[in-house]
Design a protein around this motif. Sequence first.
Motif, short mmCIF file in Angstrom:
data_model
loop_
_atom_site.label_atom_id
_atom_site.label_comp_id
_atom_site.label_asym_id
_atom_site.label_seq_id
_atom_site.Cartn_x
_atom_site.Cartn_y
_atom_site.Cartn_z
N ARG A 97 0.83 -1.21 0.00
CA ARG A 97 0.00 0.00 0.00
C ARG A 97 0.87 1.26 0.00
NH1 ARG A 97 -4.65 -0.20 4.48
NH2 ARG A 97 -5.59 1.42 3.23
N GLU A 172 -7.99 -0.99 -5.11
CA GLU A 172 -8.91 -1.39 -4.05
C GLU A 172 -8.35 -1.14 -2.66
OE1 GLU A 172 -10.32 -5.39 -4.55
OE2 GLU A 172 -10.57 -5.13 -6.71
N TRP A 173 -7.04 -0.95 -2.54
CA TRP A 173 -6.39 -0.86 -1.23
C TRP A 173 -6.77 0.39 -0.45
CZ3 TRP A 173 -0.91 -2.33 -3.34
CH2 TRP A 173 -0.92 -3.68 -3.72
N GLU A 174 -7.33 1.38 -1.10
CA GLU A 174 -7.73 2.60 -0.39
C GLU A 174 -9.25 2.69 -0.23
OE1 GLU A 174 -5.52 4.42 1.14
OE2 GLU A 174 -4.00 3.09 0.28
N GLN A 175 -9.95 1.64 -0.62
CA GLN A 175 -11.41 1.64 -0.49
C GLN A 175 -11.82 1.55 0.98
OE1 GLN A 175 -13.57 2.02 -3.10
NE2 GLN A 175 -11.71 2.32 -4.31
N PRO A 176 -12.94 2.17 1.34
CA PRO A 176 -13.42 2.05 2.71
C PRO A 176 -13.68 0.58 3.07
CG PRO A 176 -14.68 3.71 1.49
CD PRO A 176 -13.79 3.00 0.50
N GLY A 177 -13.28 0.21 4.25
CA GLY A 177 -13.53 -1.15 4.73
C GLY A 177 -12.49 -2.18 4.35
N VAL A 178 -11.46 -1.79 3.60
CA VAL A 178 -10.48 -2.78 3.15
C VAL A 178 -9.71 -3.39 4.32
CG1 VAL A 178 -8.54 -1.20 2.69
CG2 VAL A 178 -8.81 -3.29 1.33
N GLU A 179 -9.46 -2.60 5.37
CA GLU A 179 -8.74 -3.14 6.53
C GLU A 179 -9.55 -4.25 7.20
OE1 GLU A 179 -9.13 0.18 6.11
OE2 GLU A 179 -7.08 0.91 5.85
N GLU A 181 -11.79 -6.14 5.73
CA GLU A 181 -11.77 -7.29 4.82
C GLU A 181 -10.46 -8.05 4.96
OE1 GLU A 181 -12.56 -5.53 1.03
OE2 GLU A 181 -14.60 -4.95 1.61
#
Length: 195
Positions: A97, A172-179, A181
Motif C-alpha cells: 500500500r 482497491e487498497w484505499e477503499q473504505p472497509g479494506v482493513e 476485509e
Amino acid sequence: MAPTSETLTAERILEATEEVLRRHGPAKATVVDVARALGVSHGSVYRHFRTKAALREAVTKRWLDRTSGELSGIVAGGSAPEVRLRDWLAALFAAKRRKAGDDPELFATYMVLTDEAGTAVGEHITDLTTQLARIIEAGVESGSFTATDPEASARAVFQATGRFHDPCYAREWEQPGVEGEFEAVVELVVRGLHV
C-alpha cells in the motif's frame, strides 16, 4: 565534479535509473538518460548492465527486494508463529500500500517493469512463500499449526491473501472497509492452519 567510470557502482546506477524512470517513465527512459544523470558515458553503464533489459530487471529486483528485506525480520522474530504470521501478512499489505500510495508515478512505472521482468517477480514470489513456509513450519513445530505440508500451505496462504498484496488490486487498497476485509481473510487463514 562528474563521477568517473572508476567510481561508478551498480548501486549508483540503480539509484540513478530509479530517478530517471520516475522523471521520464518507462516508455521514454533510456540508458543514455541514466548515463547523463550520472555524468558518464552510456558505455560505462553497459559495463555494469549488459543491456537495457538487464538494467530494468535489476531495478525491479532491487525494488522487490526492499519488501522481502522488511519482512525477513518478522520471520526471524521471537514471537509466537501465529503472531508472526499475522504481523508478516499485515507488513506485506502495508508495504505494498505504501509503494502504491506514496509515489503513484513510480508505482505505475514498476507495474510496467514487473510485467516485462524476466525472473525478478518469480524469484520475489518464491522468496515470500519461502518466508511464509518458515513461519508455518515454526507453527507446526510448536504445535500451533497442523499443516502437513508447510510449503503447500504457504503457497495457499499467499494465494488466499493475494488481493492484499498483488499490485493488480492496488486501486482497491484505499477503499473504505479494506482493513476489515483484510482482517477477516487473515482470521480465516489462521483458523485454517489450526485445524
